[in-house]
Design a protein around this motif. Structure first.
Motif, PDB file in Angstrom:
ATOM      1  N   LEU A 141       0.685  -1.032   0.008  1.00 25.52           N
ATOM      2  CA  LEU A 141      -0.133   0.106  -0.096  1.00 25.52           C
ATOM      3  C   LEU A 141       0.871   1.263  -0.174  1.00 25.52           C
ATOM      4  O   LEU A 141       2.005   1.301   0.528  1.00 25.52           O
ATOM      5  N   ALA A 142       0.286   2.314  -0.761  1.00 24.95           N
ATOM      6  CA  ALA A 142       1.111   3.518  -0.533  1.00 24.95           C
ATOM      7  C   ALA A 142       0.849   4.252   0.824  1.00 24.95           C
ATOM      8  O   ALA A 142      -0.186   3.922   1.674  1.00 24.95           O
ATOM      9  N   ALA A 143       1.872   5.150   1.064  1.00 24.14           N
ATOM     10  CA  ALA A 143       1.898   5.710   2.292  1.00 24.14           C
ATOM     11  C   ALA A 143       0.269   6.537   2.572  1.00 24.14           C
ATOM     12  O   ALA A 143      -0.090   6.431   3.776  1.00 24.14           O
ATOM     13  N   ALA A 144      -0.089   7.058   1.818  1.00 23.42           N
ATOM     14  CA  ALA A 144      -1.326   7.826   1.992  1.00 23.42           C
ATOM     15  C   ALA A 144      -2.524   6.851   2.151  1.00 23.42           C
ATOM     16  O   ALA A 144      -3.564   7.101   2.991  1.00 23.42           O
ATOM     17  N   GLU A 145      -2.454   5.640   1.619  1.00 24.80           N
ATOM     18  CA  GLU A 145      -3.538   4.615   1.853  1.00 24.80           C
ATOM     19  C   GLU A 145      -3.272   3.916   3.352  1.00 24.80           C
ATOM     20  O   GLU A 145      -4.518   3.330   3.621  1.00 24.80           O
ATOM     21  N   ARG A 146      -2.337   4.090   3.898  1.00 27.45           N
ATOM     22  CA  ARG A 146      -1.890   3.046   4.991  1.00 27.45           C
ATOM     23  C   ARG A 146      -2.963   3.378   6.253  1.00 27.45           C
ATOM     24  O   ARG A 146      -3.565   2.438   6.957  1.00 27.45           O
ATOM     25  N   PRO A 147      -3.208   4.580   6.579  1.00 29.09           N
ATOM     26  CA  PRO A 147      -3.969   4.997   7.675  1.00 29.09           C
ATOM     27  C   PRO A 147      -5.332   4.240   7.530  1.00 29.09           C
ATOM     28  O   PRO A 147      -5.827   3.766   8.696  1.00 29.09           O
ATOM     29  N   ARG A 148      -6.095   4.272   6.557  1.00 29.32           N
ATOM     30  CA  ARG A 148      -7.305   3.832   6.553  1.00 29.32           C
ATOM     31  C   ARG A 148      -7.519   2.454   6.089  1.00 29.32           C
ATOM     32  O   ARG A 148      -8.466   1.642   6.483  1.00 29.32           O
ATOM     33  N   LEU A 149      -6.475   1.914   5.835  1.00 35.34           N
ATOM     34  CA  LEU A 149      -6.309   0.329   5.520  1.00 35.34           C
ATOM     35  C   LEU A 149      -5.473  -0.184   6.623  1.00 35.34           C
ATOM     36  O   LEU A 149      -4.989  -1.433   6.146  1.00 35.34           O
ATOM     37  N   ARG A 150      -5.189   0.186   7.738  1.00 32.18           N
ATOM     38  CA  ARG A 150      -4.343  -0.310   8.483  1.00 32.18           C
ATOM     39  C   ARG A 150      -4.594  -1.529   9.377  1.00 32.18           C
ATOM     40  O   ARG A 150      -3.853  -2.317   9.755  1.00 32.18           O
ATOM     41  N   HIS A 151      -5.889  -1.994   9.157  1.00 35.92           N
ATOM     42  CA  HIS A 151      -6.447  -3.303   9.675  1.00 35.92           C
ATOM     43  C   HIS A 151      -5.571  -4.313   8.651  1.00 35.92           C
ATOM     44  O   HIS A 151      -5.343  -5.603   9.186  1.00 35.92           O
ATOM     45  N   LEU A 152      -5.288  -4.054   7.354  1.00 38.26           N
ATOM     46  CA  LEU A 152      -4.557  -5.129   6.508  1.00 38.26           C
ATOM     47  C   LEU A 152      -3.243  -5.148   6.825  1.00 38.26           C
ATOM     48  O   LEU A 152      -2.679  -6.061   6.992  1.00 38.26           O
ATOM     49  N   LEU A 153      -2.824  -3.914   7.417  1.00 41.57           N
ATOM     50  CA  LEU A 153      -1.277  -3.961   7.753  1.00 41.57           C
ATOM     51  C   LEU A 153      -1.100  -4.902   9.109  1.00 41.57           C
ATOM     52  O   LEU A 153      -0.144  -5.472   9.399  1.00 41.57           O
ATOM     53  N   VAL A 154      -2.139  -4.765  10.125  1.00 41.72           N
ATOM     54  CA  VAL A 154      -2.117  -5.461  11.298  1.00 41.72           C
ATOM     55  C   VAL A 154      -2.021  -7.103  11.193  1.00 41.72           C
ATOM     56  O   VAL A 154      -1.553  -7.776  11.709  1.00 41.72           O
ATOM     57  N   LEU A 155      -3.374  -7.353  10.075  1.00 43.72           N
ATOM     58  CA  LEU A 155      -3.062  -8.709   9.599  1.00 43.72           C
ATOM     59  C   LEU A 155      -1.853  -9.491   9.187  1.00 43.72           C
ATOM     60  O   LEU A 155      -1.579 -10.193   9.363  1.00 43.72           O
TER      61      LEU A 155
END
Length: 264
Positions: free
Chosen positions: A213-227
């Protein structure tokens, strides 16, 4: 979502816009995952999966009957209701219950994406998180492949006892692994080596997902990063049985991953 699971942490640290769609989607995944469990009688699983296919049709038509799908139908939908990914997941679940083997390793990414990725695509479609569709697909596809391999390595023995082989047949043949070895109480050397390779591949998929994910997308999609972060840690820690209890570590990893994503 039992407290302490990866889904629980990803929901807890999700952005505000993503939490409600995730709650309903994870509830569906829990219902369907129970049907995939080797302990579930196949006839019961087929019957319930058939009902769920009808229910997803009712959801798409705006007249669901189950409390979970009613909850999903009541959510605000910026992009409209696109239930097709849920049908894709149910088709993959049916194939898994039937014990349909993956003949070739190149079939695994598509099967994993259908089984584990499609519900996450559905949840993303209900949220208001602008992102590049290709990056989102790349992230979720890698995440799904890691989740599939992680679960296959953990549960292959139980799967084999009911006649299911979660691994690619061509890889098992190349490694000289037969059905009897999958049923053995302890894995022999060729199987141990193969399982270690799958763990390494799973970690690679989780790393790919975290970086997609791009940096600007990460805050709203952080559930994917946690997974992705928790999936990677689960694989690493399962290689060392002494670290089997890692719920506090999960909390720290989920929190720190969410914090880093929000900061970006």
């Amino acid at each position: 979502m039992p407290p302490g699971t990866a889904q629980y942490w990803s929901w807890l640290f999700a952005s505000r816009d993503a939490r409600d769609p995730l709650l309903g989607t994870y509830a569906l995944m829990a219902e369907w995952r129970a049907l995939l469990d080797p302990g579930t009688e196949p006839g019961v699983a087929y019957m319930k999966l058939a009902w769920w296919r009808e229910e997803i049709g009712r959801l798409a038509a705006g007249s669901p009957a189950h409390p979970i799908t009613q909850y999903l139908a009541a959510l605000p939908r910026p992009g409209g209701m696109e239930a097709a990914p849920l049908g894709t997941c149910l088709d993959a679940a049916g194939a898994q219950v039937a014990g349909a083997p993956l003949e070739r390793a190149d079939e695994l990414p598509a099967h994993a994406a259908a089984l584990y990725g499609s519900p996450l695509i559905f949840a993303a479609s209900l949220g208001d998180a602008p992102c590049d569709p290709q990056r989102l697909q790349r992230c979720i596809a890698a995440l799904a492949a890691g989740q599939y391999l992680n679960r296959a390595v953990a549960d292959y023995g139980r799967e084999a006892r009911v006649g299911r082989i979660p691994f690619a047949v061509d890889e098992l043949l190349a490694a000289g692994i037969d059905n009897d070895e999958l049923l053995a109480p302890e894995p022999a050397a060729p199987l141990r080596s193969y399982l270690d390779d799958l763990r390494r591949r799973a970690i690679g998929h989780f790393v790919t997902a975290a970086g997609a994910l791009a940096a600007a997308e990460r805050p709203r999609l952080r559930h994917l990063l946690v997974l992705a972060a928790l999936g990677r840690e689960h694989v690493r820690r399962r290689r060392n049985p002494a670290n089997a209890d890692f719920r506090l570590a999960d909390l720290y990893n989920a929190w720190s991953t969410a914090r880093r994503a929000h900061a970006r």
